[in-house]
Design an enzyme around this catalytic site. Structure first.
Site, PDB file in Angstrom:
ATOM      1  N   HIS A   1     -29.183  40.789  -8.131  1.00  0.00           N
ATOM      2  CA  HIS A   1     -28.944  39.438  -7.642  1.00  0.00           C
ATOM      3  C   HIS A   1     -28.478  39.460  -6.193  1.00  0.00           C
ATOM      4  O   HIS A   1     -28.169  40.519  -5.651  1.00  0.00           O
ATOM      5  CB  HIS A   1     -27.947  38.680  -8.523  1.00  0.00           C
ATOM      6  CG  HIS A   1     -26.594  39.302  -8.595  1.00  0.00           C
ATOM      7  ND1 HIS A   1     -26.300  40.385  -9.392  1.00  0.00           N
ATOM      8  CD2 HIS A   1     -25.441  38.972  -7.973  1.00  0.00           C
ATOM      9  CE1 HIS A   1     -25.029  40.698  -9.258  1.00  0.00           C
ATOM     10  NE2 HIS A   1     -24.492  39.860  -8.404  1.00  0.00           N
TER      11      HIS A   1
ATOM     12  N   HIS B   1     -25.827  37.636  -3.384  1.00  0.00           N
ATOM     13  CA  HIS B   1     -24.658  36.799  -3.093  1.00  0.00           C
ATOM     14  C   HIS B   1     -24.706  36.455  -1.613  1.00  0.00           C
ATOM     15  O   HIS B   1     -24.856  37.346  -0.776  1.00  0.00           O
ATOM     16  CB  HIS B   1     -23.349  37.562  -3.327  1.00  0.00           C
ATOM     17  CG  HIS B   1     -22.898  37.595  -4.728  1.00  0.00           C
ATOM     18  ND1 HIS B   1     -22.197  36.563  -5.303  1.00  0.00           N
ATOM     19  CD2 HIS B   1     -23.037  38.529  -5.688  1.00  0.00           C
ATOM     20  CE1 HIS B   1     -21.916  36.875  -6.556  1.00  0.00           C
ATOM     21  NE2 HIS B   1     -22.429  38.067  -6.805  1.00  0.00           N
TER      22      HIS B   1
ATOM     23  N   TYR C   1      -0.353  20.541   4.655  1.00  0.00           N
ATOM     24  CA  TYR C   1      -0.749  19.668   5.763  1.00  0.00           C
ATOM     25  C   TYR C   1      -0.208  18.259   5.555  1.00  0.00           C
ATOM     26  O   TYR C   1       0.330  17.646   6.472  1.00  0.00           O
ATOM     27  CB  TYR C   1      -2.272  19.633   5.895  1.00  0.00           C
ATOM     28  CG  TYR C   1      -2.763  18.567   6.837  1.00  0.00           C
ATOM     29  CD1 TYR C   1      -2.662  18.743   8.214  1.00  0.00           C
ATOM     30  CD2 TYR C   1      -3.290  17.379   6.359  1.00  0.00           C
ATOM     31  CE1 TYR C   1      -3.089  17.762   9.078  1.00  0.00           C
ATOM     32  CE2 TYR C   1      -3.719  16.388   7.214  1.00  0.00           C
ATOM     33  CZ  TYR C   1      -3.622  16.581   8.576  1.00  0.00           C
ATOM     34  OH  TYR C   1      -4.036  15.608   9.427  1.00  0.00           O
TER      35      TYR C   1
ATOM     36  N   GLN D   1       2.458  16.557   7.917  1.00  0.00           N
ATOM     37  CA  GLN D   1       2.043  15.340   8.610  1.00  0.00           C
ATOM     38  C   GLN D   1       3.072  14.237   8.388  1.00  0.00           C
ATOM     39  O   GLN D   1       3.441  13.533   9.316  1.00  0.00           O
ATOM     40  CB  GLN D   1       0.666  14.896   8.120  1.00  0.00           C
ATOM     41  CG  GLN D   1       0.051  13.817   8.955  1.00  0.00           C
ATOM     42  CD  GLN D   1      -0.257  14.286  10.364  1.00  0.00           C
ATOM     43  OE1 GLN D   1      -0.679  15.407  10.571  1.00  0.00           O
ATOM     44  NE2 GLN D   1      -0.017  13.437  11.326  1.00  0.00           N
TER      45      GLN D   1
END
Length: 153
Positions: A62, A64, A126, A130
């Site tokens: 496979h 990725h 954040y 803030q």
């Protein structure tokens, strides 16, 4: 590179996707003689569409990829392009694959995709910071605000 913003004419964007797809019947031939050619084809096709490969690994059965896809391209249309064109390139370069993979179907149907965004704890931090920054700015202002709906008699 984690917070690198890209831009189009009127857009700032950061769209990253983790994509996994497999060869037909999960045949383990990617690490054999086809590995280098397949990596070149995928890299070239991504470059044509303006897609940045951040990380990529060709596993025995496979692929990725961590890619940054511009918002003007849908993930589905990009994957159709990538799998379709890379299969055609493989069959054109390696004619003997036609016998292993009938009807030019090199890749299995479908793929796995997930978005790679900011961490939840980063967003919470954040928001907290803030709010704290807004409170500090409010304390620094010297103007007293009055409620306009109360009479100031």
């Amino acid at each position: 590179m984690a917070h690198k913003l890209n831009s189009l004419a009127h857009t700032k964007w950061m769209c990253k996707y983790h994509i996994v797809f497999t060869p037909k019947y999960r045949r383990k031939l990617i690490y054999n003689q086809y590995r280098k050619d397949l990596a070149d084809y995928l890299t070239r096709l991504c470059k044509y569409k303006g897609v940045e490969i951040i990380e990529g690994h060709l596993m025995p059965d496979h692929v990725h990829m961590l890619v940054s896809i511009p918002p003007k391209l849908s993930v589905a249309s990009f994957m159709g392009y990538l799998k379709g064109k890379s299969a055609l390139m493989m069959f054109d370069q390696h004619a003997n694959l036609k016998y292993k993979f009938g009807n030019r179907h090199f890749w299995a149907e479908g793929y796995y995709v997930s978005t790679v965004g900011m961490n939840e704890s980063t967003i919470k931090k954040y928001i907290r910071d803030q709010e704290r920054n807004d409170m500090v700015k409010d304390k620094l202002t010297t103007i007293e605000y009055q409620d306009p709906f109360k009479s100031g008699r």
